[in-house]
Write a protein that holds these residues in place. Sequence first.
Motif, mmCIF file in Angstrom:
data_model
loop_
_atom_site.group_PDB
_atom_site.id
_atom_site.type_symbol
_atom_site.label_atom_id
_atom_site.label_comp_id
_atom_site.label_asym_id
_atom_site.label_seq_id
_atom_site.Cartn_x
_atom_site.Cartn_y
_atom_site.Cartn_z
ATOM 1 N N LEU A 134 2.944 -52.907 76.957
ATOM 2 C CA LEU A 134 4.509 -52.890 77.322
ATOM 3 C C LEU A 134 4.871 -54.202 77.551
ATOM 4 N N THR A 135 3.961 -55.325 77.688
ATOM 5 C CA THR A 135 4.427 -56.875 77.415
ATOM 6 C C THR A 135 4.012 -57.419 76.110
ATOM 7 N N ASN A 136 3.528 -56.601 75.392
ATOM 8 C CA ASN A 136 3.377 -57.262 73.956
ATOM 9 C C ASN A 136 4.669 -57.454 73.274
ATOM 10 N N PRO A 137 4.718 -58.725 72.843
ATOM 11 C CA PRO A 137 5.832 -59.183 72.423
ATOM 12 C C PRO A 137 6.302 -58.845 70.964
ATOM 13 N N ALA A 138 5.330 -58.344 70.258
ATOM 14 C CA ALA A 138 5.729 -57.809 68.752
ATOM 15 C C ALA A 138 7.017 -57.310 68.515
ATOM 16 N N ASP A 139 7.663 -57.791 67.430
ATOM 17 C CA ASP A 139 8.724 -57.227 67.019
ATOM 18 C C ASP A 139 9.759 -56.968 68.185
ATOM 19 N N GLY A 140 10.019 -58.157 68.806
ATOM 20 C CA GLY A 140 10.963 -58.153 70.038
ATOM 21 C C GLY A 140 10.497 -56.973 71.126
ATOM 22 N N PHE A 141 9.363 -57.248 71.665
ATOM 23 C CA PHE A 141 8.796 -56.272 72.744
ATOM 24 C C PHE A 141 9.161 -55.081 72.456
ATOM 25 N N ALA A 142 9.009 -54.396 71.295
ATOM 26 C CA ALA A 142 9.207 -53.054 70.770
ATOM 27 C C ALA A 142 8.759 -52.056 71.646
ATOM 28 N N VAL B 23 15.284 -54.929 82.347
ATOM 29 C CA VAL B 23 15.020 -56.229 82.744
ATOM 30 C C VAL B 23 14.132 -56.853 81.475
ATOM 31 N N ILE B 24 14.622 -58.128 80.935
ATOM 32 C CA ILE B 24 14.179 -58.573 79.681
ATOM 33 C C ILE B 24 12.610 -59.034 80.184
ATOM 34 N N GLN B 25 11.542 -58.436 79.295
ATOM 35 C CA GLN B 25 10.317 -58.891 79.625
ATOM 36 C C GLN B 25 9.912 -60.051 78.773
ATOM 37 N N PHE B 26 8.880 -60.621 79.389
ATOM 38 C CA PHE B 26 8.156 -61.875 78.772
ATOM 39 C C PHE B 26 6.818 -62.186 79.684
ATOM 40 N N THR B 27 5.919 -62.902 79.086
ATOM 41 C CA THR B 27 4.831 -63.479 79.699
ATOM 42 C C THR B 27 4.604 -65.120 79.445
ATOM 43 N N THR C 16 6.163 -69.548 74.087
ATOM 44 C CA THR C 16 5.688 -69.093 72.709
ATOM 45 C C THR C 16 6.285 -67.787 72.409
ATOM 46 N N GLN C 17 7.165 -67.435 73.099
ATOM 47 C CA GLN C 17 7.838 -65.843 73.064
ATOM 48 C C GLN C 17 9.269 -65.992 72.622
ATOM 49 N N ALA C 18 9.660 -67.126 72.586
ATOM 50 C CA ALA C 18 11.145 -67.209 72.456
ATOM 51 C C ALA C 18 11.925 -66.260 71.104
ATOM 52 N N ARG C 19 11.268 -66.253 70.254
ATOM 53 C CA ARG C 19 12.001 -65.589 69.227
ATOM 54 C C ARG C 19 12.030 -64.177 69.685
ATOM 55 N N ASN C 20 11.157 -63.663 70.076
ATOM 56 C CA ASN C 20 10.720 -62.259 70.381
ATOM 57 C C ASN C 20 11.500 -61.821 71.583
ATOM 58 N N ILE C 21 11.635 -62.824 72.642
ATOM 59 C CA ILE C 21 12.608 -62.508 73.655
ATOM 60 C C ILE C 21 13.955 -62.484 73.097
ATOM 61 N N LEU C 22 14.396 -63.252 72.270
ATOM 62 C CA LEU C 22 15.613 -63.230 71.876
ATOM 63 C C LEU C 22 16.145 -61.972 71.156
ATOM 64 N N ARG C 23 15.219 -61.589 70.279
ATOM 65 C CA ARG C 23 15.142 -60.052 69.566
ATOM 66 C C ARG C 23 15.305 -58.968 70.480
ATOM 67 N N GLN C 24 14.620 -59.014 71.637
ATOM 68 C CA GLN C 24 14.454 -58.060 72.590
ATOM 69 C C GLN C 24 16.067 -57.925 73.228
#
Length: 384
Positions: A113-121, A136-140, A144-152
């Motif tokens: 569930l916290t895998n950042p792939a494809d915007g935390f798909a 609530v937006i997820q990140f760990t 290093t996950q900025a792009r995927n956080i933004l996509r999420q």
Amino acid sequence: MPRVSFNRFHYFPEITASWPERTGFINLSLDDKQSVLLTFLLGQVDNNSPDLGPAIRHMRECVEERPFLIDLLKHLAPAPYEPAAGLADARAQERYNREADIKQRYDRTINDLTNPADGFAAWRAFVGQWPNAVPVIQFTQPRTQARNILRQATMLSAGNQSIAIRLNRASADELYPIISNIFAVVERPSRILFILDMGQARSQMQEREAFVTEAVTQISALLDARYHSQLRFVSTGGSYPQSTPNGLHERNIHEREIWNNLTEATDIRYGDYASMHRLVPTTTFRPSDFRAAASLPLNVSWLCWRSENANDTTEWQTGAQAIVEHDEFDGSVECWGKEIIRRSAAGDTNNIEANRHWIAARINMHIKTQIEYSSDLTEDDIDL
């Protein structure tokens, strides 16, 4: 995902699926449940569930069809218990193996569930099951996950849907530049709730308050001043003591004290951990010894009572009587939790002779108290 006018709510309690937290919340009145925006933190139940299935069932019982915030307790399952005598005993080895298997399966669930792939798909698909849930937006690792956080955030907020972003003292600095980019893609800033999480502590009050003040300043600076009225902030945290001295003592609610200071200069809502002392378990072992303890939540403090005697179930009545005799009892809120204190003080402790019942009673009274206090303190606002 729903569209939520965050400023409709004056109080934002957070609970997990633990028995005391869900029981305390479920026993609120319907009007009280509807008056708060609950955050439900999904995690392992009783250290023995291999997935989030039990937590999801309890979440549904708590939220029903009402809007709520859905978040994830990111810590992994505790280590299996290994007795001091080792694992030579077959039953000890069997228990260890069972707990190790549960941990492996549960940890895989959280990591997925916290895998950042494809915007935390995976997280996006998961929260999409509940149309009344504000995710609530997820990140760990924000750096290093900025792009995927933004996509999420972009995907979850599509169609002017509401989202929330949790910041704490460890993550805030890395999140600010990402939040700047999120502002560029959301339709309205008022659809983002910024949860400023001070954590669990009864110390460092100045540092905790400074974190919230700085977060409001930094996030506000990312927007043109004409949009500042659309920013939505809530402070949250916990300061219920892990233990107190024997007898009856008063302890301040530090998160409420901090909020009272903040509101002198900031439009911010109040949230907390609902008087739960939130701990991250490190082992599945649970000691059997206990001391009877009871509490009376008030507007800005708790009256906390603790027994001198260990493992004495008759002491629940002693503690209840001490609370009932206190000057503050009659004027405190009327609710399910207060009735438990009355029953016990009168000698009826049937089915309430365990710590979890008294924690549930405290949580129920605390949420009811903060609903009324928050409503009295906060002027009505209308979302722009």
